[in-house]
Motif scaffolding. Structure first.
Motif, short mmCIF file in Angstrom:
data_model
loop_
_atom_site.label_atom_id
_atom_site.label_comp_id
_atom_site.label_asym_id
_atom_site.label_seq_id
_atom_site.Cartn_x
_atom_site.Cartn_y
_atom_site.Cartn_z
N LEU A 155 0.83 -1.21 0.00
CA LEU A 155 0.00 0.00 0.00
C LEU A 155 0.86 1.25 0.00
O LEU A 155 0.63 2.18 -0.79
CB LEU A 155 -0.94 -0.01 1.21
N TRP A 156 1.86 1.31 0.85
CA TRP A 156 2.69 2.49 0.92
C TRP A 156 3.62 2.63 -0.27
O TRP A 156 4.04 3.74 -0.62
CB TRP A 156 3.45 2.56 2.24
N THR A 157 3.96 1.53 -0.92
CA THR A 157 4.72 1.62 -2.16
C THR A 157 3.89 2.30 -3.24
O THR A 157 4.37 3.18 -3.96
CB THR A 157 5.16 0.22 -2.62
N VAL A 158 2.63 1.93 -3.34
CA VAL A 158 1.73 2.57 -4.31
C VAL A 158 1.48 4.02 -3.93
O VAL A 158 1.51 4.92 -4.79
CB VAL A 158 0.41 1.78 -4.42
N LEU A 159 1.24 4.28 -2.66
CA LEU A 159 1.00 5.66 -2.22
C LEU A 159 2.24 6.54 -2.40
O LEU A 159 2.12 7.75 -2.62
CB LEU A 159 0.54 5.68 -0.76
N SER A 160 3.43 5.95 -2.32
CA SER A 160 4.65 6.72 -2.58
C SER A 160 4.69 7.18 -4.03
O SER A 160 5.06 8.32 -4.32
CB SER A 160 5.89 5.87 -2.29
N SER A 161 4.28 6.31 -4.93
CA SER A 161 4.23 6.68 -6.35
C SER A 161 3.21 7.79 -6.58
O SER A 161 3.45 8.72 -7.35
CB SER A 161 3.89 5.48 -7.20
N VAL A 162 2.08 7.69 -5.93
CA VAL A 162 1.04 8.72 -6.06
C VAL A 162 1.55 10.05 -5.50
O VAL A 162 1.35 11.11 -6.12
CB VAL A 162 -0.25 8.27 -5.35
N THR A 163 2.22 10.01 -4.38
CA THR A 163 2.75 11.23 -3.78
C THR A 163 3.79 11.89 -4.69
O THR A 163 3.79 13.11 -4.88
CB THR A 163 3.37 10.93 -2.41
N LEU A 164 4.66 11.08 -5.27
CA LEU A 164 5.66 11.63 -6.18
C LEU A 164 5.03 12.19 -7.45
O LEU A 164 5.50 13.20 -7.99
CB LEU A 164 6.70 10.57 -6.52
N ALA A 165 3.96 11.58 -7.93
CA ALA A 165 3.25 12.10 -9.10
C ALA A 165 2.61 13.45 -8.78
O ALA A 165 2.65 14.38 -9.60
CB ALA A 165 2.20 11.11 -9.57
N ILE A 166 2.05 13.57 -7.59
CA ILE A 166 1.46 14.85 -7.17
C ILE A 166 2.54 15.92 -7.06
O ILE A 166 2.36 17.06 -7.50
CB ILE A 166 0.71 14.69 -5.83
N MET A 167 3.68 15.55 -6.49
CA MET A 167 4.78 16.51 -6.40
C MET A 167 5.25 16.95 -7.77
O MET A 167 5.56 18.12 -7.99
CB MET A 167 5.96 15.88 -5.63
N TYR A 168 5.31 16.03 -8.71
CA TYR A 168 5.74 16.38 -10.07
C TYR A 168 4.76 17.36 -10.72
O TYR A 168 5.17 18.31 -11.39
CB TYR A 168 5.85 15.11 -10.91
N LYS A 169 3.48 17.12 -10.53
CA LYS A 169 2.48 18.00 -11.13
C LYS A 169 2.49 19.39 -10.50
O LYS A 169 2.22 20.38 -11.16
CB LYS A 169 1.07 17.39 -10.99
N LEU A 170 2.78 19.48 -9.22
CA LEU A 170 2.76 20.76 -8.52
C LEU A 170 4.07 21.53 -8.61
O LEU A 170 4.09 22.73 -8.31
CB LEU A 170 2.40 20.55 -7.04
N ASP A 171 5.13 20.88 -9.03
CA ASP A 171 6.44 21.53 -9.08
C ASP A 171 6.49 22.50 -10.26
O ASP A 171 6.31 22.10 -11.41
CB ASP A 171 7.54 20.49 -9.22
N PRO A 172 6.74 23.77 -10.00
CA PRO A 172 6.75 24.74 -11.10
C PRO A 172 7.93 24.55 -12.05
O PRO A 172 7.89 25.00 -13.19
CB PRO A 172 6.82 26.10 -10.39
N ARG A 173 8.99 23.88 -11.64
CA ARG A 173 10.15 23.69 -12.50
C ARG A 173 9.89 22.69 -13.61
O ARG A 173 10.64 22.61 -14.57
CB ARG A 173 11.35 23.23 -11.68
N THR A 174 8.81 21.88 -13.50
CA THR A 174 8.52 20.90 -14.55
C THR A 174 7.63 21.45 -15.66
O THR A 174 7.42 20.78 -16.64
CB THR A 174 7.84 19.66 -13.94
N LYS A 175 7.16 22.66 -15.48
CA LYS A 175 6.32 23.28 -16.50
C LYS A 175 7.19 23.75 -17.67
O LYS A 175 8.23 24.34 -17.47
CB LYS A 175 5.56 24.47 -15.90
N GLU A 176 6.74 23.47 -18.87
CA GLU A 176 7.46 23.92 -20.05
C GLU A 176 6.98 25.30 -20.43
O GLU A 176 5.81 25.49 -20.75
CB GLU A 176 7.22 22.96 -21.21
N ASP A 177 7.87 26.27 -20.37
CA ASP A 177 7.47 27.61 -20.76
C ASP A 177 8.33 28.12 -21.91
O ASP A 177 8.23 29.29 -22.28
CB ASP A 177 7.54 28.54 -19.56
N GLY A 178 9.17 27.28 -22.47
CA GLY A 178 9.98 27.69 -23.61
C GLY A 178 11.28 28.34 -23.24
O GLY A 178 12.12 28.59 -24.10
N GLU A 179 11.50 28.67 -21.98
CA GLU A 179 12.75 29.30 -21.55
C GLU A 179 13.65 28.25 -20.96
O GLU A 179 13.23 27.32 -20.30
CB GLU A 179 12.47 30.38 -20.50
N LYS A 180 14.95 28.44 -21.21
CA LYS A 180 15.94 27.52 -20.63
C LYS A 180 17.04 28.28 -19.96
O LYS A 180 17.36 29.35 -20.25
CB LYS A 180 16.52 26.60 -21.71
#
Length: 66
Positions: free
Chosen positions: A41-66
């Motif tokens: 259960l916690w292995t699956v929830l860890s994956s869900v938590t990391l997916a949420i973190m990825y979606k909320l992290d502003p550095r993963t958004k593509e804005d065309g600037e590098k």
């Protein structure tokens, strides 16, 4: 932003912090002993938590600037 990284503590505490309380064979959940179900259960929830973190992290958004 840094508060977002505190989400990584949730799976750690859930899996290892509460494991002594979940350390029992009975009841069986999905034909698994409870402690094995707890770890899965916690292995699956860890994956869900990391997916949420990825979606909320502003550095993963593509804005065309590098």
């Amino acid at each position: 932003m840094k508060r977002l990284y505190f989400l990584t503590v949730i799976p750690f505490v859930g899996m290892l912090g509460f494991l002594p309380f979940a350390n029992r064979v009975e009841p069986f959940v999905f034909s698994m002993p409870f402690v094995m179900f707890w770890v899965v259960l916690w292995t699956v929830l860890s994956s869900v938590t990391l997916a949420i973190m990825y979606k909320l992290d502003p550095r993963t958004k593509e804005d065309g600037e590098k």
